[in-house]
Scaffold this motif. Structure first.
Motif, PDB file in Angstrom:
ATOM      1  N   LEU A   1      51.552 -52.827   9.925  1.00 34.43           N
ATOM      2  CA  LEU A   1      51.466 -54.078  10.685  1.00 34.43           C
ATOM      3  C   LEU A   1      51.344 -55.291   9.768  1.00 34.43           C
ATOM      4  N   VAL A   2      50.529 -55.168   8.729  1.00 31.48           N
ATOM      5  CA  VAL A   2      50.378 -56.271   7.778  1.00 31.48           C
ATOM      6  C   VAL A   2      51.690 -56.500   7.038  1.00 31.48           C
ATOM      7  N   ALA A   3      52.363 -55.416   6.691  1.00 27.21           N
ATOM      8  CA  ALA A   3      53.678 -55.553   6.043  1.00 27.21           C
ATOM      9  C   ALA A   3      54.667 -56.252   6.965  1.00 27.21           C
ATOM     10  N   LEU A   4      54.580 -55.948   8.255  1.00 29.08           N
ATOM     11  CA  LEU A   4      55.461 -56.620   9.225  1.00 29.08           C
ATOM     12  C   LEU A   4      55.176 -58.116   9.256  1.00 29.08           C
ATOM     13  N   LEU A   5      53.898 -58.481   9.122  1.00 28.87           N
ATOM     14  CA  LEU A   5      53.546 -59.905   9.049  1.00 28.87           C
ATOM     15  C   LEU A   5      54.206 -60.550   7.840  1.00 28.87           C
TER      16      LEU A   5
ATOM     17  N   LEU B   1      48.263 -55.922   0.582  1.00 30.32           N
ATOM     18  CA  LEU B   1      48.898 -54.600   0.580  1.00 30.32           C
ATOM     19  C   LEU B   1      48.513 -53.812  -0.668  1.00 30.32           C
ATOM     20  N   ILE B   2      48.360 -54.495  -1.793  1.00 32.25           N
ATOM     21  CA  ILE B   2      47.892 -53.823  -3.014  1.00 32.25           C
ATOM     22  C   ILE B   2      46.487 -53.277  -2.794  1.00 32.25           C
ATOM     23  N   THR B   3      45.642 -54.066  -2.135  1.00 33.79           N
ATOM     24  CA  THR B   3      44.279 -53.610  -1.819  1.00 33.79           C
ATOM     25  C   THR B   3      44.319 -52.374  -0.936  1.00 33.79           C
ATOM     26  N   PHE B   4      45.203 -52.372   0.045  1.00 33.26           N
ATOM     27  CA  PHE B   4      45.343 -51.203   0.921  1.00 33.26           C
ATOM     28  C   PHE B   4      45.725 -49.963   0.104  1.00 33.26           C
ATOM     29  N   MET B   5      46.676 -50.129  -0.799  1.00 31.42           N
ATOM     30  CA  MET B   5      47.128 -48.992  -1.604  1.00 31.42           C
ATOM     31  C   MET B   5      45.992 -48.468  -2.491  1.00 31.42           C
ATOM     32  N   ILE B   6      45.277 -49.378  -3.143  1.00 28.36           N
ATOM     33  CA  ILE B   6      44.162 -48.961  -3.996  1.00 28.36           C
ATOM     34  C   ILE B   6      43.084 -48.268  -3.162  1.00 28.36           C
ATOM     35  N   THR B   7      42.823 -48.796  -1.971  1.00 27.65           N
ATOM     36  CA  THR B   7      41.811 -48.209  -1.093  1.00 27.65           C
ATOM     37  C   THR B   7      42.188 -46.787  -0.704  1.00 27.65           C
ATOM     38  N   VAL B   8      43.456 -46.590  -0.373  1.00 28.52           N
ATOM     39  CA  VAL B   8      43.932 -45.243  -0.027  1.00 28.52           C
ATOM     40  C   VAL B   8      43.727 -44.292  -1.202  1.00 28.52           C
ATOM     41  N   ILE B   9      44.064 -44.752  -2.401  1.00 32.10           N
ATOM     42  CA  ILE B   9      43.932 -43.898  -3.588  1.00 32.10           C
ATOM     43  C   ILE B   9      42.473 -43.564  -3.862  1.00 32.10           C
ATOM     44  N   VAL B  10      41.601 -44.585  -3.848  1.00 34.47           N
ATOM     45  CA  VAL B  10      40.185 -44.381  -4.170  1.00 34.47           C
ATOM     46  C   VAL B  10      39.510 -43.440  -3.178  1.00 34.47           C
ATOM     47  N   PHE B  11      39.708 -43.693  -1.882  1.00 32.30           N
ATOM     48  CA  PHE B  11      39.040 -42.855  -0.885  1.00 32.30           C
ATOM     49  C   PHE B  11      39.689 -41.474  -0.769  1.00 32.30           C
ATOM     50  N   SER B  12      40.929 -41.343  -1.184  1.00 33.15           N
ATOM     51  CA  SER B  12      41.543 -40.015  -1.227  1.00 33.15           C
ATOM     52  C   SER B  12      40.918 -39.168  -2.334  1.00 33.15           C
TER      53      SER B  12
ATOM     54  N   ILE C   1      57.905 -58.013  -7.365  1.00 36.34           N
ATOM     55  CA  ILE C   1      56.826 -57.734  -6.408  1.00 36.34           C
ATOM     56  C   ILE C   1      55.937 -58.957  -6.235  1.00 36.34           C
ATOM     57  N   TYR C   2      55.664 -59.648  -7.328  1.00 31.83           N
ATOM     58  CA  TYR C   2      54.839 -60.853  -7.251  1.00 31.83           C
ATOM     59  C   TYR C   2      55.446 -61.877  -6.301  1.00 31.83           C
TER      60      TYR C   2
ATOM     61  N   LEU D   1      56.254 -52.255   0.448  1.00 28.04           N
ATOM     62  CA  LEU D   1      54.858 -51.974   0.105  1.00 28.04           C
ATOM     63  C   LEU D   1      54.095 -51.406   1.300  1.00 28.04           C
ATOM     64  N   GLY D   2      54.316 -52.002   2.462  1.00 25.01           N
ATOM     65  CA  GLY D   2      53.598 -51.555   3.658  1.00 25.01           C
ATOM     66  C   GLY D   2      53.989 -50.157   4.082  1.00 25.01           C
ATOM     67  N   ILE D   3      55.299 -49.873   4.093  1.00 25.17           N
ATOM     68  CA  ILE D   3      55.767 -48.550   4.492  1.00 25.17           C
ATOM     69  C   ILE D   3      55.296 -47.491   3.501  1.00 25.17           C
ATOM     70  N   GLY D   4      55.358 -47.817   2.210  1.00 24.16           N
ATOM     71  CA  GLY D   4      54.906 -46.866   1.194  1.00 24.16           C
ATOM     72  C   GLY D   4      53.428 -46.544   1.332  1.00 24.16           C
ATOM     73  N   THR D   5      52.600 -47.584   1.507  1.00 16.01           N
ATOM     74  CA  THR D   5      51.159 -47.374   1.673  1.00 16.01           C
ATOM     75  C   THR D   5      50.865 -46.577   2.928  1.00 16.01           C
ATOM     76  N   SER D   6      51.515 -46.932   4.018  1.00 14.23           N
ATOM     77  CA  SER D   6      51.299 -46.239   5.287  1.00 14.23           C
ATOM     78  C   SER D   6      51.688 -44.771   5.187  1.00 14.23           C
TER      79      SER D   6
END
Length: 285
Positions: free
Chosen positions: A202-206, A85-96, A75-76, A244-249
Motif C-alpha cells: 500500500l505504501v509503495a502504491l502511494l 520502504l527501506i525501513t520496512f525491508m530492514i524491519t522484515v529482516i531484523v524480526f525474521s 533508487i534514491y 521496493l514495495g512488492i519486493g518487501t511484501s
C-alpha cells in the motif's frame, strides 16, 4: 500483590524477544540514514565533484539536475517514500532473524521427532520419571509443556481425593495452561511480518501514485512540448517505489508463512504428546 508462578512465566515469555516500540524507531532512523548517506552519496551520481561531500540531499545543486550514475542512485530518485520502504525491508529482516533464533531455541536440543517418539514410548511403559528426564534434556517449548503435563500426571496419580474423571480434567487443564504459557513467545512479533506483507504494498502504491502525478504534471505543464526529462523522472519514481514495495511484501509474506509453519509444527508435537499423556494416564490410573 502476589504473583503466581504461572503469571511470572507468562510475563517472562511476553517480555522475551525484541520490543517493537523500541526497535522500529531505531530501524526508521537507520533507513533514513541509508537513504541520505548511502543511496544519496554523491558517488552514485554524475558530476559528483559538483555535489560536494556528504549527501545529495544537502547539496546546493537542484534535484532535477542530478542524474544517477549507479543503481543506488536510481533508487534514491524514488523520492520520500523510499526511506519508509527501506525501513520496512530492514524491519522484515531484523524480526525474521529474531523469530528464527527464538523458534530455534523453542525447538530445543536434539531431534524433535526423536524426542516425541521417545517420550511416547516411555509413556506406553508408564516410565514417567524417565520421560521427565527426556524433557530436561530437550530444553525447548515442547519439553516445557510435556514436563508440566508429566509433573501433573505424577501428582494426580497419588491423589486419592479425586475420581478418575476429575483427574483427567485436571490433567488436560494443566497441559492447556502450559501450552498457553509457551504460545506468546512463539507468536510474538509475527503480526509485524503479517502487517508489513500488506502495508508495504500500500505504501509503495502511494509512492507510485506520487510519481505518476509528477509525470502527468510534467506532461501537462509543457504545453505542446512536454518536458521529457521530468516525465521520465516521474515514471521512474513510480516504478522504483512499486519494485521496493512488492519486493518487501513478497519477502514478508514468504517468511511469515515459513515461521507460521514452524509454529504449527511445534504445536502439533505438543498436541501429539499431550494425547499420549492422557491415554497413558487413563490406562494406568
Amino acid at each position: 500483590m502476589n504473583v503466581s508462578k504461572n503469571d511470572e512465566q507468562l510475563i517472562a515469555r511476553k517480555a522475551g524477544g525484541l520490543n517493537p516500540a523500541v526497535i522500529i524507531p531505531i530501524l526508521f532512523a537507520i533507513g533514513v540514514c541509508i537513504y541520505l548517506f548511502v543511496l544519496g552519496s554523491p558517488g552514485n551520481f554524475k558530476d559528483a565533484d559538483k555535489l560536494g561531500g556528504g549527501s545529495v540531499a544537502f547539496s546546493s545543486v537542484e534535484g532535477k539536475d542530478i542524474h544517477p550514475d549507479s543503481f543506488l542512485g536510481i533508487i534514491y530518485k524514488g523520492g520520500i517514500i523510499v526511506p519508509v520502504l527501506i525501513t520496512f525491508m530492514i524491519t522484515v529482516i531484523v524480526f525474521s532473524f529474531e523469530r528464527y533464533f527464538v523458534l530455534g531455541k523453542a525447538a530445543g536440543k536434539g531431534n524433535l521427532d526423536n524426542f516425541v517418539v521417545q517420550v511416547r514410548s516411555l509413556l506406553n511403559q508408564n516410565k514417567i520419571d524417565e520421560a521427565l528426564e527426556e524433557c530436561d534434556r530437550q530444553q525447548g517449548s515442547v519439553g516445557n509443556v510435556v514436563k508440566e503435563g508429566l509433573t501433573t500426571y505424577k501428582a494426580l496419580s497419588h491423589d486419592s481425593t479425586l475420581n478418575k474423571e476429575q483427574k483427567m480434567v485436571a490433567l488436560n487443564k494443566a497441559i492447556e495452561e502450559a501450552t498457553t504459557l509457551e504460545m506468546p513467545m512463539l507468536e510474538k512479533n509475527m503480526m509485524i511480518l503479517s502487517t508489513l506483507g500488506t502495508v508495504a504494498t500500500l505504501v509503495a502504491l502511494l509512492g507510485t501514485v506520487i510519481g505518476m502525478i509528477k509525470a502527468f504534471f510534467a506532461l501537462g505543464s509543457g504545453g505542446g512540448t512536454p518536458d521529457a526529462a521530468a516525465l521520465s523522472t516521474g515514471i521512474s519514481e513510480a516504478l522504483i517505489n512499486t519494485a521496493l514495495g512488492i519486493g518487501t511484501s513478497a519477502i514478508a509474506i514468504i517468511l511469515y508463512n515459513f515461521f507460521t509453519s514452524k509454529i504449527d509444527g511445534l504445536t502439533y508435537k505438543i498436541d501429539e504428546i499431550a494425547m499420549s499423556i492422557q491415554q497413558s494416564f487413563a490406562e494406568f490410573n
